[in-house]
Design an enzyme around this catalytic site. Structure first.
Site, PDB file in Angstrom:
ATOM      1  CB  SER A 193      -0.964  -0.039   1.185  1.00  6.94           C
ATOM      2  OG  SER A 193      -1.921   0.977   1.096  1.00  6.94           O
ATOM      3  CG  ASP A 347      -6.798  -2.510  -3.686  1.00 10.55           C
ATOM      4  OD1 ASP A 347      -7.298  -1.495  -3.151  1.00 10.55           O
ATOM      5  OD2 ASP A 347      -5.575  -2.728  -3.710  1.00 10.55           O
ATOM      6  CG  HIS A 377      -6.059  -1.751   0.059  1.00  9.68           C
ATOM      7  ND1 HIS A 377      -5.144  -1.559  -0.948  1.00  9.68           N
ATOM      8  CD2 HIS A 377      -5.563  -1.096   1.140  1.00  9.68           C
ATOM      9  CE1 HIS A 377      -4.150  -0.816  -0.502  1.00  9.68           C
ATOM     10  NE2 HIS A 377      -4.382  -0.530   0.775  1.00  9.68           N
TER      11      HIS A 377
END
Length: 407
Positions: A193, A347, A377
């Site tokens: 991320s 995501d 995610h």
């Protein structure tokens, strides 16, 4: 006094129960649970728990007891940190940056592979402790020396602190590889991320530093690569999918970049993008670069809002390559080491990974791409949560470890 304690004992559980019921109702009304997801009940429960914690944090902040983000960070770090008996774990500081070193105990006849890991969390949460189990796993399974970087984050620190902390910690580690028993020709940068964003920004600086050992490979797990085009197909399809909704992403983005939240709609609709900049960068940022199989049956226009000059002036720093590394020139991209990219179907950042993948391919950089159809995610951190884990979580960590072992 006895009456006050009685009121507290009765009232507090009632209040917390009511707050959790509110979280459940909000989840039902706003969250989208993907049909491809395995174990949707677990998914729903975890999201309700997240909404409950966030709401409780907001209440504590309104009561001036503590900052909401500090409360969330505290809750995320609750739990016992377990060391692996096969590893030596050392907590250190590189200047003001906390780092954690994971080293296999077994004696090696030659220097080991090195991994530098940057955790996720959107600059809001995530820590050395929260990602401790994952770092244990990667160091053990790949027989590598791993450095986990505990960069500083919100609410006390803003851009470019994460970038600078990750860069400075990485440079210090690279300068002392021999001390840690690391082979200079086998160093991997790995992040998830916003940690993957850190990999992307740091590696672009390192390729222009010939005095340092050159990084062998980069691993980008569900990366955020740009903050310009938030009208990509994945942003439209997954904007209400936990655990990173569009509202949460823009909130974290604005807080970290010190942008007033009043510009939220302008950012989400693309009204901050001038026509001349879109003409310059659409070759890298347009939905046209996303394979058609990822498009909706009825896709929305690329940008929904008319250009807002005031919004652009307040947000124009998102066009810096230090914030949107996909905007680096072709020469820089072509110099980057081979890359392993993980994307998840459910995501909101899926298409960031796909856009960056195409940039590497266009410049001849070797790319390995792993797409997780049932992934979402943040699933990476759940890989060892026992009954709260997901198959997609384990698939990602095993595939990443397998890739690194071949470096």
């Amino acid at each position: 006094m006895a009456v006050l304690w009685l009121l507290l004992l009765v009232g507090l559980p009632t209040f917390l129960l009511g707050l959790f019921i509110w979280a459940v109702v909000k989840h039902i009304l706003t969250a989208k649970v993907p049909s491809s997801l395995q174990h949707p009940i677990k998914f729903r429960f975890l999201h309700c728990l997240m909404l409950f914690i966030m709401a409780l944090g907001n209440i504590l902040e309104k009561l001036r007891i503590c900052a909401s983000l500090h409360f969330i960070q505290f809750i995320c770090d609750v739990g016992v940190v377990k060391n692996d008996p096969a590893l030596v774990v050392t907590n250190m500081h590189f200047g003001s940056i906390p780092v954690r070193l994971f080293q296999p105990k077994a004696v090696s006849s030659k220097p080991r592979r090195g991994i530098i890991f940057y955790h996720g969390g959107g600059a809001i949460f995530g820590s050395l402790d929260m990602y401790h189990s994952l770092c244990n796993f990667l160091a053990r399974e790949t027989d590598s020396v791993l450095l986990s970087v505990g960069y500083r984050k919100l609410p006390d620190y803003h851009h470019p602190v994460i970038f600078k902390d990750c860069l400075n910690a990485t440079i210090q580690f690279l300068k002392n590889l021999e001390t840690y028993g690391v082979d200079p020709s086998r160093v991997v940068l790995c992040g998830e991320s916003i940690g993957a964003w850190a990999v992307a920004t740091v590696i672009q600086v390192l390729v222009s530093s010939p005095s340092l050992p050159q990084v062998r490979a980069q691993v980008l797990i569900t990366p955020i690569i740009q903050a310009i085009n938030l009208c990509l197909p994945s942003h439209q399809q997954n904007k209400n999918v936990p655990f990173l909704t569009r509202d949460m992403m823009i909130m974290a983005l604005c807080k970290y970049l010190a942008i007033d939240l009043s510009w939220k709609d302008a950012i989400s609709t693309g009204a901050i993008v001038p026509l001349d900049k879109w003409k310059k960068y659409r070759k890298w940022l347009s939905s046209d670069n996303i394979p058609r199989r990822f498009w909706s049956q009825d896709p929305q226009p690329e940008f929904l809002g008319c250009f807002n000059e005031a919004a652009y002036l307040e947000t124009k720093h998102i066009f810096d390559i230090g914030i949107s590394p996909i905007l680096a020139d072709d020469k820089t991209i072509a110099q980057l080491p081979e890359v392993f990219i993980v994307s998840c179907e459910n995501d909101i950042l899926r298409d960031d990974a796909l856009l960056y993948k195409k940039r590497f391919e266009d410049q001849g950089v070797p790319v390995t791409w792993y797409h997780v159809e049932d992934g979402f995610h943040g699933c990476l951190t759940l890989f060892d949560w026992k009954f709260l884990s997901f198959p997609c979580s384990k698939k990602i960590v095993n595939t990443v470890a397998s890739y690194i072992k071949n470096i």
